[in-house]
Motif scaffolding. Sequence first.
Motif, PDB file in Angstrom:
ATOM      1  N   ARG A 238      49.137  23.864 120.114  1.00  0.00           N
ATOM      2  CA  ARG A 238      50.447  23.657 120.727  1.00  0.00           C
ATOM      3  C   ARG A 238      50.398  23.886 122.222  1.00  0.00           C
ATOM      4  NH1 ARG A 238      56.142  26.270 121.244  1.00  0.00           N
ATOM      5  NH2 ARG A 238      55.114  26.874 122.971  1.00  0.00           N
ATOM      6  N   SER A 239      51.122  23.055 122.909  1.00  0.00           N
ATOM      7  CA  SER A 239      51.217  23.129 124.353  1.00  0.00           C
ATOM      8  C   SER A 239      52.647  22.843 124.756  1.00  0.00           C
ATOM      9  CB  SER A 239      50.316  22.072 125.001  1.00  0.00           C
ATOM     10  OG  SER A 239      49.011  22.141 124.502  1.00  0.00           O
TER      11      SER A 239
ATOM     12  N   GLY B 120      53.128  11.712 123.129  1.00  0.00           N
ATOM     13  CA  GLY B 120      51.859  12.406 122.961  1.00  0.00           C
ATOM     14  C   GLY B 120      51.293  12.178 121.578  1.00  0.00           C
ATOM     15  N   VAL B 121      50.154  12.826 121.331  1.00  0.00           N
ATOM     16  CA  VAL B 121      49.485  12.739 120.035  1.00  0.00           C
ATOM     17  C   VAL B 121      49.015  14.143 119.671  1.00  0.00           C
ATOM     18  CG1 VAL B 121      47.536  11.776 118.759  1.00  0.00           C
ATOM     19  CG2 VAL B 121      48.746  10.359 120.418  1.00  0.00           C
ATOM     20  N   SER B 122      49.454  14.631 118.516  1.00  0.00           N
ATOM     21  CA  SER B 122      49.014  15.943 118.047  1.00  0.00           C
ATOM     22  C   SER B 122      47.760  15.771 117.186  1.00  0.00           C
ATOM     23  CB  SER B 122      50.118  16.631 117.252  1.00  0.00           C
ATOM     24  OG  SER B 122      50.395  15.912 116.069  1.00  0.00           O
ATOM     25  N   ARG B 123      47.003  16.872 117.079  1.00  0.00           N
ATOM     26  CA  ARG B 123      45.789  16.874 116.250  1.00  0.00           C
ATOM     27  C   ARG B 123      45.898  18.042 115.280  1.00  0.00           C
ATOM     28  NH1 ARG B 123      40.516  14.981 117.183  1.00  0.00           N
ATOM     29  NH2 ARG B 123      41.068  14.577 119.346  1.00  0.00           N
ATOM     30  N   SER B 124      45.760  17.758 113.985  1.00  0.00           N
ATOM     31  CA  SER B 124      45.819  18.814 112.977  1.00  0.00           C
ATOM     32  C   SER B 124      44.510  19.602 112.973  1.00  0.00           C
ATOM     33  CB  SER B 124      46.076  18.227 111.590  1.00  0.00           C
ATOM     34  OG  SER B 124      44.897  17.589 111.112  1.00  0.00           O
ATOM     35  N   LEU B 125      44.491  20.706 112.236  1.00  0.00           N
ATOM     36  CA  LEU B 125      43.255  21.500 112.104  1.00  0.00           C
ATOM     37  C   LEU B 125      42.127  20.675 111.489  1.00  0.00           C
ATOM     38  CD1 LEU B 125      44.683  24.913 110.863  1.00  0.00           C
ATOM     39  CD2 LEU B 125      43.696  24.397 113.096  1.00  0.00           C
ATOM     40  N   PHE B 126      42.489  19.636 110.729  1.00  0.00           N
ATOM     41  CA  PHE B 126      41.492  18.785 110.081  1.00  0.00           C
ATOM     42  C   PHE B 126      41.152  17.550 110.910  1.00  0.00           C
ATOM     43  CE2 PHE B 126      43.892  21.021 106.774  1.00  0.00           C
ATOM     44  CZ  PHE B 126      42.871  21.821 106.276  1.00  0.00           C
ATOM     45  N   GLY B 127      41.743  17.446 112.111  1.00  0.00           N
ATOM     46  CA  GLY B 127      41.418  16.360 113.019  1.00  0.00           C
ATOM     47  C   GLY B 127      42.308  15.138 112.914  1.00  0.00           C
TER      48      GLY B 127
ATOM     49  N   GLU C 203      63.968  18.560 135.696  1.00  0.00           N
ATOM     50  CA  GLU C 203      62.824  19.082 134.959  1.00  0.00           C
ATOM     51  C   GLU C 203      63.215  19.269 133.499  1.00  0.00           C
ATOM     52  OE1 GLU C 203      60.248  21.484 138.295  1.00  0.00           O
ATOM     53  OE2 GLU C 203      61.527  22.656 136.957  1.00  0.00           O
ATOM     54  N   VAL C 204      62.356  18.756 132.613  1.00  0.00           N
ATOM     55  CA  VAL C 204      62.549  18.891 131.166  1.00  0.00           C
ATOM     56  C   VAL C 204      61.220  19.369 130.587  1.00  0.00           C
ATOM     57  CG1 VAL C 204      63.187  17.731 129.018  1.00  0.00           C
ATOM     58  CG2 VAL C 204      64.218  16.997 131.179  1.00  0.00           C
ATOM     59  N   THR C 205      61.289  20.368 129.698  1.00  0.00           N
ATOM     60  CA  THR C 205      60.081  20.884 129.061  1.00  0.00           C
ATOM     61  C   THR C 205      60.117  20.570 127.573  1.00  0.00           C
ATOM     62  OG1 THR C 205      59.988  22.689 130.672  1.00  0.00           O
ATOM     63  CG2 THR C 205      58.661  22.937 128.690  1.00  0.00           C
ATOM     64  N   PHE C 206      59.002  20.024 127.074  1.00  0.00           N
ATOM     65  CA  PHE C 206      58.866  19.624 125.676  1.00  0.00           C
ATOM     66  C   PHE C 206      57.751  20.415 124.996  1.00  0.00           C
ATOM     67  CE2 PHE C 206      60.450  15.883 127.880  1.00  0.00           C
ATOM     68  CZ  PHE C 206      61.381  15.357 127.013  1.00  0.00           C
ATOM     69  N   VAL C 207      57.875  20.617 123.675  1.00  0.00           N
ATOM     70  CA  VAL C 207      56.742  21.069 122.866  1.00  0.00           C
ATOM     71  C   VAL C 207      55.775  19.897 122.834  1.00  0.00           C
ATOM     72  CG1 VAL C 207      55.963  21.791 120.576  1.00  0.00           C
ATOM     73  CG2 VAL C 207      58.176  22.593 121.456  1.00  0.00           C
TER      74      VAL C 207
ATOM     75  N   TYR D 272      53.740  15.153 135.506  1.00  0.00           N
ATOM     76  CA  TYR D 272      53.495  15.607 134.140  1.00  0.00           C
ATOM     77  C   TYR D 272      52.606  16.838 134.250  1.00  0.00           C
ATOM     78  CZ  TYR D 272      51.438  15.663 129.449  1.00  0.00           C
ATOM     79  OH  TYR D 272      50.999  16.032 128.204  1.00  0.00           O
ATOM     80  N   VAL D 273      53.127  17.996 133.830  1.00  0.00           N
ATOM     81  CA  VAL D 273      52.373  19.247 133.926  1.00  0.00           C
ATOM     82  C   VAL D 273      52.174  19.779 132.516  1.00  0.00           C
ATOM     83  CG1 VAL D 273      52.330  21.580 134.881  1.00  0.00           C
ATOM     84  CG2 VAL D 273      53.418  19.731 136.173  1.00  0.00           C
ATOM     85  N   TRP D 274      50.899  19.910 132.123  1.00  0.00           N
ATOM     86  CA  TRP D 274      50.554  20.358 130.783  1.00  0.00           C
ATOM     87  C   TRP D 274      50.116  21.815 130.824  1.00  0.00           C
ATOM     88  CZ3 TRP D 274      45.443  21.560 129.033  1.00  0.00           C
ATOM     89  CH2 TRP D 274      45.361  21.823 127.657  1.00  0.00           C
ATOM     90  N   GLN D 275      50.589  22.607 129.854  1.00  0.00           N
ATOM     91  CA  GLN D 275      50.195  24.006 129.751  1.00  0.00           C
ATOM     92  C   GLN D 275      49.880  24.328 128.301  1.00  0.00           C
ATOM     93  OE1 GLN D 275      53.197  26.896 130.765  1.00  0.00           O
ATOM     94  NE2 GLN D 275      51.738  28.572 130.772  1.00  0.00           N
TER      95      GLN D 275
END
Length: 114
Positions: free
Chosen positions: A75-76, A99-106, A21-25, A64-67
């Motif tokens: 952030r997750s 993955g793909v992050s989304r900024s406050l501006f989209g 098991e490995v946990t990522f930001v 794959y478990v997302w929280q």
Amino acid sequence: RNYGEVLKDAQPSYAPGSIVEVTFVSANPRNNRQTNSTFLTVEQKQANGGWQVVFTDADWETRYVWQEISLLEGRSDALIRWDIPADQPSGTYRIQHFGVSRSLFGTLTPFKGM
């Protein structure tokens, strides 16, 4: 913390039949559903130094478990689990998360962690 950063790393070695098991930001997986790709890979190091994908999120051996951690920050955490098959060849393996992050501006920004 940066997207893709490892929060909980794997142990140095495992036996066949063990669970890794490995946990990522991470970020919300709905930012990009990776329809033609994957959220994770388990890769084996080859004799030439390259890496060969042996499992993805499409395989029964992986989870794959997302929280969600912070809706405001977007952030997750992503827990990636690999159930090592009893007949898995010994060797050097790594787990990658995509993955793909989304900024406050989209703005969407791809990331990976390993």
